[in-house]
Design an enzyme around this catalytic site. Structure first.
Site, PDB file in Angstrom:
ATOM      1  N   ARG A   1       0.823  -1.214   0.000  1.00  0.00           N
ATOM      2  CA  ARG A   1       0.000   0.000   0.000  1.00  0.00           C
ATOM      3  C   ARG A   1       0.851   1.255   0.000  1.00  0.00           C
ATOM      4  O   ARG A   1       0.482   2.258  -0.578  1.00  0.00           O
ATOM      5  CB  ARG A   1      -0.908  -0.025   1.238  1.00  0.00           C
ATOM      6  CG  ARG A   1      -1.681   1.244   1.469  1.00  0.00           C
ATOM      7  CD  ARG A   1      -2.739   1.074   2.544  1.00  0.00           C
ATOM      8  NE  ARG A   1      -3.625  -0.026   2.215  1.00  0.00           N
ATOM      9  CZ  ARG A   1      -4.209  -0.806   3.141  1.00  0.00           C
ATOM     10  NH1 ARG A   1      -4.001  -0.593   4.412  1.00  0.00           N
ATOM     11  NH2 ARG A   1      -4.987  -1.788   2.757  1.00  0.00           N
TER      12      ARG A   1
ATOM     13  N   ASP B   1     -10.110  -0.881  14.356  1.00  0.00           N
ATOM     14  CA  ASP B   1     -10.638  -0.900  12.995  1.00  0.00           C
ATOM     15  C   ASP B   1     -12.071  -1.423  13.002  1.00  0.00           C
ATOM     16  O   ASP B   1     -12.415  -2.270  13.824  1.00  0.00           O
ATOM     17  CB  ASP B   1      -9.782  -1.819  12.116  1.00  0.00           C
ATOM     18  CG  ASP B   1      -8.377  -1.279  11.926  1.00  0.00           C
ATOM     19  OD1 ASP B   1      -8.248  -0.058  11.722  1.00  0.00           O
ATOM     20  OD2 ASP B   1      -7.422  -2.077  11.995  1.00  0.00           O
TER      21      ASP B   1
END
Ligand SMILES: *Cc1c(COP(=O)(O)O)cnc(C)c1O
Ligand code: SF4
Length: 330
Positions: free
Chosen positions: A94, A274
C-alpha cells in the site's frame, strides 16, 4: 528441540479451543460460545488464561468470545481492504517503500477484536505457496526497502522456518529493514527463548513491533522476553489498540505506556480499533483517543507518547491525529 522450545509448544498445545474446556469457574453460556467460535476461532493458552483475575476483566474480554461477535452486524470483513491492495495473496503493498507480508496463520491467542478475524487461525490464510510468491514479489520490486512480517503471528513458526524466511529476505539487496509484528512477547512470552533471540539478532537491522493493551499484561515473563530480545540488539516498539471497556481511560493507557518503557519497549502506535465485523462492542469514539493523547502529551515523558493513528476505511492508509486544543475556544 531443547527443553525450553518443548515447553512453549506444550503450553500452546494446551490452549483452550472449545467452550467445554473453559474452566468451570467461568460462568458463561457454552452453547452461545460454540456458535461464536464456529465463525471465529478461540485459542487461549494457559499462560494468558492465567492472567484473568475475574470474569469480564480486561484480559478476559480480550480472549473469551462474546455473543456480540455474531449478533451485531456493524463493520466490514476486510475493513482496510488488505486483499484489494494485495498483488499476490498474503502480501499488501500500500505504501511506496514497504510491504506487509503474512507468513503465519496462527496466533498464540486469538484476540476477539482482531481486524483479521475473518481469516486468522485458518490454514488457508498462509501457505508455502503464498510465502514463495510473496518473496518472489519482493525480489522483483526494488522500491521495497522495508518488509513487515505479520499474520497470524510470525513467531509461531519454528526457528527453522523463520530462519529460512529471514535468510531469503536478507538475500534481497534492496531490503534494508525487516520488521516482525508479533503478540507473542505478551501472549506467550515463553516463546522468546535464548535461541530465538540469538537467531533473530543475526538479522539486524531487525525491529520487533509487539502488542500490549493493558498494564496487567506486563508480567515478569513478558519483561524477561522483551529484555532478551533487547539484549540481542533488537529494538522493540508497541502497537496498542484502543478498546472499549479494556483500556479506554487515560490512567490505564498512561500506566501501560510507562510500564512498557520499563521493559524496554517504546510505544509506537495507539490505534483506533478498525471497524472489523464482529468487533463493534470494542469501538470507541475518536474523541476518546484524542482525550487520552491530551492526557499523555506533556504529562509524561515524551518517550511514553505513541502516535494516535486511524487506519482509513477501504485502504486509505494510516493517518495520525493530534489534539490541538489551540484550535478551539474550549
Ligand atoms: C501499517 C502498515 C505498514 C507499516 O506502516 P508504518 O507506518 O511504517 O509502521 C505497512 N503496510 C501496511 C499495509 C500497513 O497497514
Ligand atoms: S495476535 Fe494479532 S493477528 Fe493474532 S488474533 Fe491477535 S490481533 Fe489478530
Amino acid at each position: 528441540m531443547d527443553g525450553r522450545a518443548a515447553s512453549w509448544r506444550k503450553t500452546l498445545s494446551q490452549s483452550i479451543t472449545t467452550p467445554d474446556a473453559l474452566p468451570a469457574s467461568i460462568e458463561i453460556d457454552r452453547r452461545l460460545i460454540q456458535e461464536v467460535i464456529s465463525r471465529y476461532p478461540m485459542g487461549v493458552n494457559p499462560y494468558y488464561l492465567g492472567l484473568i483475575k475475574e470474569k469480564d476483566d480486561p484480559i478476559y474480554k480480550q480472549c473469551i468470545p462474546d455473543i456480540r461477535e455474531i449478533s451485531e452486524q456493524a463493520g466490514f470483513e476486510d475493513p482496510l481492504n488488505e486483499e484489494g491492495d494485495s498483488p499476490v495473496p498474503g502480501l499488501t503493498h500500500r505504501y511506496p517503500d514497504r510491504v506487509l507480508f503474512l507468513v503465519s496463520s496462527r496466533c498464540a491467542m486469538y484476540c476477539r477484536f482482531c481486524n483479521r478475524k475473518r481469516k486468522v487461525g485458518r490454514s488457508s490464510m498462509v501457505t508455502k505457496e503464498s510465502i514463495r510468491e510473496g518473496l518472489f514479489y519482493i525480489k522483483g520490486h526494488r522500491e521495497i526497502r522495508d518488509v513487515l512480517l505479520s499474520g497470524g503471528d510470525p513467531l509461531l513458526l519454528s526457528n527453522r522456518e523463520l530462519f529460512q524466511i529471514l535468510t531469503d529476505l536478507r538475500s534481497v539487496p534492496h531490503v534494508e529493514i525487516i520488521r516482525i509484528g508479533t503478540r507473542v512477547p505478551c501472549t506467550l512470552p515463553q516463546r522468546i527463548t535464548p535461541q530465538l533471540a540469538e537467531m533473530l539478532g543475526q538479522f539486524n537491522p531487525l525491529f520487533i513491533s509487539t502488542h500490549f493493551n493493558h498494564p496487567d499484561e506486563i508480567t515478569l515473563e513478558a519483561s524477561l522476553a522483551c529484555g532478551r530480545l533487547a539484549d540481542a540488539g533488537i529494538p522493540l516498539g508497541c502497537q496498542t489498540v484502543l478498546l472499549r471497556g479494556i483500556n479506554d481511560e487515560p490512567g490505564i493507557i498512561r500506566e501501560l505506556m510507562r510500564k512498557l518503557l520499563t521493559i524496554r519497549v517504546r510505544p509506537y502506535y495507539l490505534f483506533q480499533a478498525d471497524p472489523a465485523k464482529g468487533t463493534s462492542h470494542f469501538w470507541t469514539p475518536l474523541k476518546k483517543g484524542l482525550e487520552i493523547m491530551a492526557a499523555l502529551q506533556g504529562h509524561t515523558s515524551g518517550l511514553c507518547v505513541p502516535h494516535f493513528a486511524v487506519d482509513l476505511l477501504g485502504g486509505g492508509g494510516k493517518v495520525t491525529l493530534l489534539n490541538d486544543k489551540r484550535m478551539t475556544t474550549e
